[in-house]
Scaffold this motif. Sequence first.
Motif, PDB file in Angstrom:
ATOM      1  N   ALA A  64      -2.359  -3.544  -3.732  1.00 10.01           N
ATOM      2  CA  ALA A  64      -2.308  -3.956  -2.326  1.00 10.01           C
ATOM      3  C   ALA A  64      -3.559  -4.704  -1.890  1.00 10.01           C
ATOM      4  O   ALA A  64      -3.524  -5.442  -0.913  1.00 10.01           O
ATOM      5  CB  ALA A  64      -2.113  -2.731  -1.433  1.00 10.01           C
ATOM      6  N   LEU A  65      -4.648  -4.491  -2.618  1.00  9.66           N
ATOM      7  CA  LEU A  65      -5.920  -5.089  -2.204  1.00  9.66           C
ATOM      8  C   LEU A  65      -6.215  -6.339  -3.013  1.00  9.66           C
ATOM      9  O   LEU A  65      -5.943  -6.400  -4.213  1.00  9.66           O
ATOM     10  CB  LEU A  65      -7.064  -4.086  -2.401  1.00  9.66           C
TER      11      LEU A  65
ATOM     12  N   VAL B  53      -3.923   1.802   4.073  1.00  6.01           N
ATOM     13  CA  VAL B  53      -5.335   1.439   4.118  1.00  6.01           C
ATOM     14  C   VAL B  53      -5.711   0.800   5.459  1.00  6.01           C
ATOM     15  O   VAL B  53      -4.931   0.044   6.060  1.00  6.01           O
ATOM     16  CB  VAL B  53      -5.669   0.494   2.944  1.00  6.01           C
TER      17      VAL B  53
ATOM     18  N   GLN C 297      -8.110   5.363   5.740  1.00  8.72           N
ATOM     19  CA  GLN C 297      -6.650   5.428   5.723  1.00  8.72           C
ATOM     20  C   GLN C 297      -6.138   5.767   7.102  1.00  8.72           C
ATOM     21  O   GLN C 297      -6.739   6.573   7.832  1.00  8.72           O
ATOM     22  CB  GLN C 297      -6.184   6.510   4.741  1.00  8.72           C
TER      23      GLN C 297
ATOM     24  N   CYS D  50      -7.013   0.371  -7.084  1.00 10.64           N
ATOM     25  CA  CYS D  50      -5.818   0.507  -6.238  1.00 10.64           C
ATOM     26  C   CYS D  50      -4.573   0.467  -7.120  1.00 10.64           C
ATOM     27  O   CYS D  50      -4.344  -0.511  -7.826  1.00 10.64           O
ATOM     28  CB  CYS D  50      -5.773  -0.619  -5.213  1.00 10.64           C
ATOM     29  N   PRO D  51      -3.757   1.528  -7.102  1.00 10.81           N
ATOM     30  CA  PRO D  51      -2.614   1.592  -8.021  1.00 10.81           C
ATOM     31  C   PRO D  51      -1.464   0.666  -7.641  1.00 10.81           C
ATOM     32  O   PRO D  51      -0.611   0.380  -8.481  1.00 10.81           O
ATOM     33  CB  PRO D  51      -2.187   3.064  -7.934  1.00 10.81           C
ATOM     34  N   SER D  52      -1.443   0.182  -6.432  1.00 12.47           N
ATOM     35  CA  SER D  52      -0.292  -0.621  -5.998  1.00 12.47           C
ATOM     36  C   SER D  52      -0.588  -2.112  -5.961  1.00 12.47           C
ATOM     37  O   SER D  52       0.312  -2.911  -5.714  1.00 12.47           O
ATOM     38  CB  SER D  52       0.153  -0.160  -4.609  1.00 12.47           C
TER      39      SER D  52
ATOM     40  N   GLY E  95      -1.138   6.896   6.247  1.00 13.74           N
ATOM     41  CA  GLY E  95      -2.014   6.895   5.076  1.00 13.74           C
ATOM     42  C   GLY E  95      -2.295   5.525   4.496  1.00 13.74           C
ATOM     43  O   GLY E  95      -2.991   5.424   3.494  1.00 13.74           O
TER      44      GLY E  95
ATOM     45  N   CYS F 167       0.843  -1.199   0.000  1.00 14.05           N
ATOM     46  CA  CYS F 167       0.000   0.000   0.000  1.00 14.05           C
ATOM     47  C   CYS F 167       0.877   1.248   0.000  1.00 14.05           C
ATOM     48  O   CYS F 167       1.793   1.366   0.806  1.00 14.05           O
ATOM     49  CB  CYS F 167      -0.901   0.001   1.234  1.00 14.05           C
ATOM     50  N   VAL F 168       0.564   2.161  -0.932  1.00  9.47           N
ATOM     51  CA  VAL F 168       1.330   3.404  -1.032  1.00  9.47           C
ATOM     52  C   VAL F 168       0.527   4.596  -0.503  1.00  9.47           C
ATOM     53  O   VAL F 168       0.943   5.743  -0.634  1.00  9.47           O
ATOM     54  CB  VAL F 168       1.783   3.669  -2.483  1.00  9.47           C
ATOM     55  N   GLY F 169      -0.641   4.315   0.070  1.00  2.93           N
ATOM     56  CA  GLY F 169      -1.432   5.387   0.674  1.00  2.93           C
ATOM     57  C   GLY F 169      -2.072   6.324  -0.322  1.00  2.93           C
ATOM     58  O   GLY F 169      -2.342   7.480  -0.016  1.00  2.93           O
ATOM     59  N   ALA F 170      -2.328   5.816  -1.533  1.00  5.13           N
ATOM     60  CA  ALA F 170      -2.916   6.674  -2.567  1.00  5.13           C
ATOM     61  C   ALA F 170      -4.346   7.076  -2.228  1.00  5.13           C
ATOM     62  O   ALA F 170      -4.827   8.106  -2.697  1.00  5.13           O
ATOM     63  CB  ALA F 170      -2.887   5.958  -3.917  1.00  5.13           C
ATOM     64  N   GLY F 171      -5.032   6.270  -1.471  1.00  5.46           N
ATOM     65  CA  GLY F 171      -6.359   6.645  -0.994  1.00  5.46           C
ATOM     66  C   GLY F 171      -7.488   6.403  -1.967  1.00  5.46           C
ATOM     67  O   GLY F 171      -8.626   6.788  -1.704  1.00  5.46           O
ATOM     68  N   MET F 172      -7.202   5.762  -3.102  1.00  3.61           N
ATOM     69  CA  MET F 172      -8.286   5.505  -4.054  1.00  3.61           C
ATOM     70  C   MET F 172      -9.377   4.644  -3.435  1.00  3.61           C
ATOM     71  O   MET F 172     -10.560   4.848  -3.696  1.00  3.61           O
ATOM     72  CB  MET F 172      -7.732   4.809  -5.311  1.00  3.61           C
ATOM     73  N   CYS F 173      -8.980   3.703  -2.623  1.00  4.82           N
ATOM     74  CA  CYS F 173      -9.973   2.805  -2.011  1.00  4.82           C
ATOM     75  C   CYS F 173     -10.921   3.594  -1.105  1.00  4.82           C
ATOM     76  O   CYS F 173     -12.133   3.424  -1.178  1.00  4.82           O
ATOM     77  CB  CYS F 173      -9.268   1.700  -1.245  1.00  4.82           C
TER      78      CYS F 173
HETATM   79  S1  SF4 Z   1      -4.878   0.010  -0.628  1.00  7.62           S
HETATM   80 FE1  SF4 Z   1      -4.368   0.855  -2.632  1.00  7.62          FE
HETATM   81  S2  SF4 Z   1      -5.892   2.468  -3.018  1.00  7.62           S
HETATM   82 FE2  SF4 Z   1      -5.971   1.977  -0.831  1.00  7.62          FE
HETATM   83  S3  SF4 Z   1      -4.623   3.458   0.153  1.00  7.62           S
HETATM   84 FE3  SF4 Z   1      -3.391   1.625  -0.297  1.00  7.62          FE
HETATM   85  S4  SF4 Z   1      -2.477   1.975  -2.311  1.00  7.62           S
HETATM   86 FE4  SF4 Z   1      -4.146   3.440  -2.053  1.00  7.62          FE
END
Ligand code: SF4
Length: 75
Positions: A59-60, A33, A26, A55-57, A31, A10-16
């Motif tokens: 992670a989910l 998930v 978050q 999710c760009p990474s 940040g 998870c890179v904390g992009a917050g799309m989820c």
């Molecule tokens: S799980 Fe994916 S979309 Fe959600 S905060 Fe982490 S990188 Fe972002």
Amino acid sequence: MKIKADLERCVGAGMCALTLPQVFDQSEDDGTVEILDPEPPAELAAAVRRAVQLCPSGALSLDTTDAAESAEPIE
Ligand code: SF4
């Protein structure tokens, strides 16, 4: 359906959290998930899948043990 998150990825992009705030949040610290509802109700399945795809990474992930559930179309 069960949601799994790999916090190492998870890179904390917050799309989820933006896509489905009922299920994802978050951490205020870094940040990453936080899954508020790891086994969401069936009516949220399509939205959960969308959030996982966005999710760009990567992670989910989803654990879909119910074959009928996994056959649902993605909106
Ligand atoms: S799980 Fe994916 S979309 Fe959600 S905060 Fe982490 S990188 Fe972002």
